[in-house]
Design an enzyme around this catalytic site. Structure first.
Site, PDB file in Angstrom:
ATOM      1  N   ASP A   1       0.820   7.640  40.516  1.00  0.00           N
ATOM      2  CA  ASP A   1       1.785   6.599  39.893  1.00  0.00           C
ATOM      3  C   ASP A   1       1.362   5.443  40.288  1.00  0.00           C
ATOM      4  O   ASP A   1       1.450   4.964  41.433  1.00  0.00           O
ATOM      5  CB  ASP A   1       3.031   6.981  40.852  1.00  0.00           C
ATOM      6  CG  ASP A   1       4.307   6.077  40.416  1.00  0.00           C
ATOM      7  OD1 ASP A   1       3.899   5.213  39.831  1.00  0.00           O
ATOM      8  OD2 ASP A   1       5.381   6.337  41.053  1.00  0.00           O
TER       9      ASP A   1
ATOM     10  N   LYS B   1       0.763  -4.863  37.684  1.00  0.00           N
ATOM     11  CA  LYS B   1       1.071  -3.856  36.707  1.00  0.00           C
ATOM     12  C   LYS B   1       1.887  -4.802  35.665  1.00  0.00           C
ATOM     13  O   LYS B   1       1.589  -4.506  34.479  1.00  0.00           O
ATOM     14  CB  LYS B   1       2.060  -2.993  37.156  1.00  0.00           C
ATOM     15  CG  LYS B   1       2.481  -1.999  36.209  1.00  0.00           C
ATOM     16  CD  LYS B   1       3.084  -0.716  36.861  1.00  0.00           C
ATOM     17  CE  LYS B   1       3.531   0.246  35.822  1.00  0.00           C
ATOM     18  NZ  LYS B   1       4.229   1.459  36.748  1.00  0.00           N
TER      19      LYS B   1
ATOM     20  N   GLU C   1       6.489   7.722  32.621  1.00  0.00           N
ATOM     21  CA  GLU C   1       7.062   7.952  34.020  1.00  0.00           C
ATOM     22  C   GLU C   1       8.515   8.730  33.968  1.00  0.00           C
ATOM     23  O   GLU C   1       8.365   9.950  34.769  1.00  0.00           O
ATOM     24  CB  GLU C   1       7.538   6.634  34.833  1.00  0.00           C
ATOM     25  CG  GLU C   1       6.132   5.894  35.220  1.00  0.00           C
ATOM     26  CD  GLU C   1       6.540   4.446  35.301  1.00  0.00           C
ATOM     27  OE1 GLU C   1       7.476   3.896  35.528  1.00  0.00           O
ATOM     28  OE2 GLU C   1       5.228   3.799  35.685  1.00  0.00           O
TER      29      GLU C   1
HETATM   30 MG    MG Z   1       8.011   3.285  39.883  1.00  0.00          MG
END
Ligand code: MG
Ligand code: ADP
Length: 604
Positions: free
Chosen positions: A10, A72, A170
């Site tokens: 992740d 990100k 996700e």
């Molecule tokens: Mg997250």
């Protein structure tokens, strides 16, 4: 500890971590102190060393200029993309020309420039190292990430020495972590409140395959905002003015985050800066963040609406992100969906666990849980005026079939042309033509009389067969086409995203087509009605109808939906007396004739 060869990662805005499967169970990678989260934070030293994770985050206090976070947000973006949020990005960002006129973002730090991919790779390398240097990984991204953002994530993995097996959404990973793919069917809502971003995704499960029905969110809503709210009240209370003082700001931020986290377990928390103290109660904190939680639930409402669902339709709710540890958030989300959300797994680890599950599926060859073998893009036919009528929706698992009923729109029409398209756009011109065939030999009948059933069948290999059959006469025609299965996953994502991007203009285009189609049918009904009952109208009624018809015809030649809508309504009002006469004369069928679903036809 056995070291895994493949991990799920992740790569978060705030925190990153890895997990892997051992003997069929997920293991979260932790350091000696049991901590799994690696802050997605980098600190650059003058001597060239780079600190990653907690150490970097701690340096942020003393050396804010050389600390980088939230990389990100920069992945796969251009300066133009970032324009609206640039004010939230504290780093020095420059754009450079790369080969072929392509532009690349770079972050300036410590006298050097780095691409977001390189910076993310540094975080990935750290995470990879902690896991014992595996060579393969599945990396997760938000469901809304576009092709460029996914590609950048892939590249970051490659730079970090990883063979990126797949980029996974996700929310899908979170649902996998909970084993929700083992349910036969159902709808899953994933509420993900992290450090800087909020996402709500609605997933639909059918035969062990997840489809992302919709996503909504806010790229500027997360735990950081709660910290800021606490910072502001505390600073006021303590008589501090942190503006322009990066060190004090960082201290305040640290104290605020600690207090926030403490409040997830206790009723009060204390913030201390030097000799000044400020006490916050959980109730005060909840009141502070309530408007932000309202905002997140508003996004959930929108996501549900886009998926054509209400909270009642949601079978399972999954909480993701460190900020969902806040009891108030859990309560509000539970109330909103009317059910207790899943919180059995750590919300900040659940995405990595799901990525590990996916990595395991991909490497162990367990095709039963492989998220593949779905129709990547919707299949349908062109209807009158160039609208796309979807017969099999994207993400439907193969094999599958779909049938829709159509009719003719002209009297004595003996043939129908079937144009088969694939794509998500509302107008066929923007989709891909897969094939076409003609159903001919329909016996002459009044418009709307023939019953034409069009059936799409996709076999397990993705081969599409389309048949058209006129039910009254039994005439039939068929064609076999190869569904566009050759698309790469990324290409599919791009096309789907494009349809989202163009949703508004497509919607308008479709409404235009529908108004024109309706207008044509109405004008035809009017002509028939006038021929039969026109003499019963007063001169004034007749003039009103003629004017309304002329206006409608003019509006149909234009491109303005509002004008068409007005002309349509005016026409309906003007022809009301005529409709009354026609009905009185019991001439049923003229005004009641169904016109929707007429196929386009160049019929002779
Ligand atoms: Mg997250
Ligand atoms: P991201 O997905 O953005 O990388 P995470 O899911 O790790 O981030 O969430 C990080 C956020 O969660 C931070 O704002 C952090 O302060 C917050 N957080 C972590 N634990 C708690 C807690 N116990 N109570 C409240 N907030 C928490």
């Amino acid at each position: 500890m056995t070291t895994p060869t493949v991990v799920g990662i992740d790569l978060g805005t705030t925190n990153s971590l890895a997990a892997y499967m051992r003997d069929g169970r997920p293991v979260v990678v932790r350091d000696d102190t049991g901590v799994s989260l690696v802050p997605s934070c980098l600190s650059f030293h003058p001597d060239g060393t780079v600190l990653v994770g907690t150490a970097a985050r701690e340096r942020a206090l003393a050396d804010p200029e050389h600390t980088i976070f939230s990389v990100k947000r920069l992945m796969g973006r251009t300066l133009a993309d970032l324009e609206p949020e640039l004010k939230h990005i504290p780093h020095q960002i420059v754009e450079r020309e790369a080969e072929a006129g392509r532009k690349v973002l770079r972050v300036r730090v410590g006298g050097r420039e780095y691409t977001p991919e390189e910076l993310s790779a540094m975080i990935l390398r750290e995470v990879r190292q902690r896991a014992g240097n595996p060579t393969k990984a599945v990396i997760t991204v938000p469901a809304y990430f576009d092709d460029a953002q996914r590609q950048a994530t892939r590249d970051a993995g490659r730079i970090a020495g990883l063979d990126v097996l797949r980029i996974v959404n996700e929310p899908t990973a979170a649902a996998l972590a909970y084993g929700l793919d083992r349910n036969k069917s159902g709808t899953v809502a994933v509420y993900d409140l992290g450090g800087g971003t909020f996402d709500c995704s609605i997933l639909q499960l059918a035969d062990g395959v997840f489809k992302v029905l919709s996503t909504n969110g806010d790229t500027q809503l997360g735990g950081d905002d709660f910290d800021h709210l606490l910072m502001a009240t505390a600073a006021k209370e303590m008589g501090l003015t942190p503006a322009g003082d990066p060190q004090l700001l960082q201290h305040l931020r640290d104290a605020a985050e600690k207090a926030k986290i403490a409040l997830s377990a206790a009723d009060t928390a204390v913030m201390q800066i030097g000799d000044r103290v400020h006490t916050v109660t959980r109730g005060e904190f909840e009141a502070l963040i309530a408007p932000l939680i309202d905002r997140s639930l508003d996004k959930c409402k929108k996501a549900l609406r886009d998926a054509d669902l209400t909270p009642k339709d949601v079978g399972e709710v999954v909480l993701v992100g460190g900020s969902t540890r806040i009891p108030y958030v859990r309560r509000r989300v539970g109330e909103f969906f009317g059910r207790t959300p899943h919180t059995e797994l750590n919300p900040d680890e659940v995405v990595a666990i799901g990525a590990a599950v996916q990595a395991d599926i991909l490497t162990s060859g367990r095709r039963d849980r492989l998220l593949l073998d779905v129709i990547p893009l919707s299949l349908g036919v062109e209807t009158l005026g160039g609208a796309m009528d979807r017969i099999i929706e994207r993400n439907t698992t193969v094999p599958c079939t779909g049938t829709t009923r159509y009719s003719t729109h002209k009297d004595n029409q003996t043939a129908i042309l079937v144009n088969i398209y694939q794509g998500e756009r509302e107008v066929v011109a923007a989709n891909k033509l897969l094939g076409q065939f003609k159903l001919s030999g329909i016996p002459p009948m009044p418009a709307g009389f023939p019953i034409v059933l069009i059936t799409f069948r996709v076999d397990a290999n993705g081969m599409l067969k389309v048949t058209a059959k006129e039910e009254r006469s039994g005439v039939e025609a068929a064609v076999e086409v190869k569904a566009a299965h050759g698309l790469s996953q990324d290409e599919v994502e791009r096309l789907v995203l494009e349809s989202v991007e163009h949703a508004h203009e497509d919607f308008t285009a479709r409404r235009l087509i529908e108004f024109r189609r309706k207008g044509e049918a109405n004008l035809e009904h009017m002509r028939k009605g006038l021929a039969q009952q026109g003499d019963k109208l007063t001169a004034e009624q007749r003039t009103t109808i003629d004017t309304a018809a002329a206006n409608l015809t003019a509006a149909m030649a234009g491109n303005d939906v509002e004008t068409l809508d007005r002309a349509d309504k005016a026409f309906a009002a003007a022809t009301l007396p005529l409709a009354q006469f026609v009905m009185d004369a019991a001439a049923k069928g003229y005004l009641g004739g169904k016109t929707e679903g007429d196929l386009d036809s160049d019929a002779m």
